[in-house]
Design a protein around this motif. Structure first.
Motif, mmCIF file in Angstrom:
data_model
loop_
_atom_site.group_PDB
_atom_site.id
_atom_site.type_symbol
_atom_site.label_atom_id
_atom_site.label_comp_id
_atom_site.label_asym_id
_atom_site.label_seq_id
_atom_site.Cartn_x
_atom_site.Cartn_y
_atom_site.Cartn_z
ATOM 1 N N PRO A 1 48.130 -13.751 28.593
ATOM 2 C CA PRO A 1 47.074 -14.104 27.635
ATOM 3 C C PRO A 1 46.022 -14.998 28.287
ATOM 4 O O PRO A 1 46.313 -15.728 29.232
ATOM 5 C CB PRO A 1 47.827 -14.848 26.527
ATOM 6 C CG PRO A 1 49.122 -15.251 27.118
ATOM 7 C CD PRO A 1 49.412 -14.353 28.269
ATOM 8 N N GLU A 2 44.762 -14.919 27.790
ATOM 9 C CA GLU A 2 43.687 -15.744 28.340
ATOM 10 C C GLU A 2 43.998 -17.230 28.180
ATOM 11 O O GLU A 2 43.754 -18.021 29.070
ATOM 12 C CB GLU A 2 42.363 -15.412 27.650
ATOM 13 C CG GLU A 2 41.710 -14.166 28.170
ATOM 14 C CD GLU A 2 40.343 -13.945 27.554
ATOM 15 O OE1 GLU A 2 39.875 -14.775 26.736
ATOM 16 O OE2 GLU A 2 39.721 -12.921 27.891
ATOM 17 N N LYS A 3 44.518 -17.596 27.009
ATOM 18 C CA LYS A 3 44.925 -18.978 26.749
ATOM 19 C C LYS A 3 46.439 -18.987 26.558
ATOM 20 O O LYS A 3 47.004 -18.032 26.018
ATOM 21 C CB LYS A 3 44.268 -19.505 25.479
ATOM 22 C CG LYS A 3 42.773 -19.573 25.546
ATOM 23 C CD LYS A 3 42.217 -20.050 24.221
ATOM 24 C CE LYS A 3 40.717 -19.989 24.208
ATOM 25 N NZ LYS A 3 40.174 -20.282 22.884
ATOM 26 N N GLN B 1 57.085 -17.589 31.033
ATOM 27 C CA GLN B 1 56.781 -18.604 32.035
ATOM 28 C C GLN B 1 55.830 -19.605 31.411
ATOM 29 O O GLN B 1 54.941 -19.235 30.628
ATOM 30 C CB GLN B 1 56.129 -17.983 33.271
ATOM 31 C CG GLN B 1 57.086 -17.202 34.126
ATOM 32 C CD GLN B 1 56.421 -16.665 35.386
ATOM 33 O OE1 GLN B 1 55.263 -16.927 35.658
ATOM 34 N NE2 GLN B 1 57.171 -15.890 36.144
ATOM 35 N N ASN B 2 56.019 -20.880 31.758
ATOM 36 C CA ASN B 2 55.144 -21.917 31.236
ATOM 37 C C ASN B 2 54.115 -22.313 32.280
ATOM 38 O O ASN B 2 54.053 -21.739 33.361
ATOM 39 C CB ASN B 2 55.961 -23.118 30.754
ATOM 40 C CG ASN B 2 56.807 -23.717 31.860
ATOM 41 O OD1 ASN B 2 56.703 -23.321 33.016
ATOM 42 N ND2 ASN B 2 57.653 -24.658 31.513
ATOM 43 N N ALA B 3 53.328 -23.327 31.969
ATOM 44 C CA ALA B 3 52.217 -23.721 32.838
ATOM 45 C C ALA B 3 52.610 -24.772 33.871
ATOM 46 O O ALA B 3 51.752 -25.471 34.374
ATOM 47 C CB ALA B 3 51.074 -24.245 31.970
ATOM 48 N N ILE C 1 53.535 -20.758 26.477
ATOM 49 C CA ILE C 1 53.809 -19.583 27.308
ATOM 50 C C ILE C 1 52.511 -19.124 27.958
ATOM 51 O O ILE C 1 51.537 -18.827 27.271
ATOM 52 C CB ILE C 1 54.425 -18.444 26.466
ATOM 53 C CG1 ILE C 1 55.765 -18.879 25.878
ATOM 54 C CG2 ILE C 1 54.588 -17.185 27.307
ATOM 55 C CD1 ILE C 1 56.369 -17.875 24.920
ATOM 56 N N THR C 2 52.508 -19.062 29.287
ATOM 57 C CA THR C 2 51.339 -18.562 30.010
ATOM 58 C C THR C 2 51.513 -17.108 30.447
ATOM 59 O O THR C 2 50.532 -16.415 30.685
ATOM 60 C CB THR C 2 51.053 -19.415 31.264
ATOM 61 O OG1 THR C 2 52.208 -19.407 32.094
ATOM 62 C CG2 THR C 2 50.681 -20.828 30.882
ATOM 63 N N LYS C 3 52.768 -16.666 30.562
ATOM 64 C CA LYS C 3 53.050 -15.283 30.952
ATOM 65 C C LYS C 3 54.297 -14.819 30.219
ATOM 66 O O LYS C 3 55.300 -15.526 30.166
ATOM 67 C CB LYS C 3 53.273 -15.190 32.456
ATOM 68 C CG LYS C 3 53.584 -13.794 32.951
ATOM 69 C CD LYS C 3 53.831 -13.804 34.448
ATOM 70 C CE LYS C 3 54.237 -12.459 34.962
ATOM 71 N NZ LYS C 3 54.560 -12.498 36.400
ATOM 72 N N LEU C 4 54.217 -13.626 29.662
ATOM 73 C CA LEU C 4 55.353 -13.032 28.960
ATOM 74 C C LEU C 4 55.721 -11.744 29.675
ATOM 75 O O LEU C 4 54.855 -10.923 29.970
ATOM 76 C CB LEU C 4 54.982 -12.748 27.508
ATOM 77 C CG LEU C 4 56.049 -12.125 26.620
ATOM 78 C CD1 LEU C 4 57.202 -13.098 26.414
ATOM 79 C CD2 LEU C 4 55.467 -11.749 25.279
ATOM 80 N N THR C 5 56.999 -11.584 29.969
ATOM 81 C CA THR C 5 57.486 -10.384 30.639
ATOM 82 C C THR C 5 58.516 -9.709 29.744
ATOM 83 O O THR C 5 59.433 -10.365 29.249
ATOM 84 C CB THR C 5 58.123 -10.733 31.998
ATOM 85 O OG1 THR C 5 57.175 -11.441 32.784
ATOM 86 C CG2 THR C 5 58.557 -9.486 32.731
#
Length: 191
Positions: free
Chosen positions: A139-141, A172-174, A82-86
């Motif tokens: 998150p940064e990573k 959202q993923n990368a 996960i690169t972004k969590l909403t």
């Protein structure tokens, strides 16, 4: 009147009287008392297809009280990095959400003998829209797809109005094309 008929009449009247006692006034005394811990009991009349319940912990469910929410993302609930969590917050959840009161961490989920606590803070950027209906966590990573448990920690004052509030989680993923994926729903109860 014969003895058999008298005994039969006595049995019927005793049964009717005892039943009336149980159903009328005594049922609340004899019924087992139940208690639900916050975040682990939920009832929906007609769940939507694809609905997924996520676990959470809420330190207080009373109106206007200071409360700490742990929105858990367990390893089995994540299907990819996960690169972004909403988090979609209902518009009728009238509490002030401040970015400085939000935290994202690797968490140790508590139980009867231990308290829920953060093990490691994950540096993240938080954004809350003006209407207080969307919380974005970057998150940064990327959060790895593994068995570790993570949580979004939110410290707020509970809203003035009681009710059940559904917080939806999207990730959202990368990949090259950012597509939001539904992770599940936390059902928060304020009494």
């Amino acid at each position: 009147m014969s003895t058999k008929k008298l005994l039969s009449t006595f049995k019927k009247s005793f049964f009717i009287g005892f039943s009336a006692f149980l159903f009328g006034t005594g049922s609340s005394i004899l019924a087992p008392q139940s208690s639900a811990s916050p975040g682990f009991f939920e009832y929906q009349w007609d769940p939507e297809p694809g609905y997924k319940r996520l676990k959470y912990y809420q330190s207080s469910s009373e109106r206007n009280e200071r409360s700490t929410y742990y929105f858990f993302l367990r390893g089995k609930e994540r299907k990819e990095d996960i690169t972004k969590l909403t988090i979609a917050v209902p518009d009728y959840f009238e509490a002030k959400i401040k970015t400085k009161k939000l935290n994202f961490c690797k968490v140790k989920v508590g139980g009867y003998t231990e308290r829920t606590r953060c093990i490691e803070n994950i540096p993240s950027l938080f954004k809350v829209n003006d209407k207080q209906t969307i919380i974005e966590i970057l998150p940064e990573k990327p959060i790895p797809y593994n068995k570790d448990n993570y949580a979004v920690v939110m410290k707020i004052f509970n809203p003035r109005k009681r009710g059940m509030f559904q917080f939806r989680a999207l990730s959202q993923n990368a990949d090259e094309i950012p597509i939001s994926t539904y992770l599940g729903t936390w059902n928060i109860d304020v009494q």
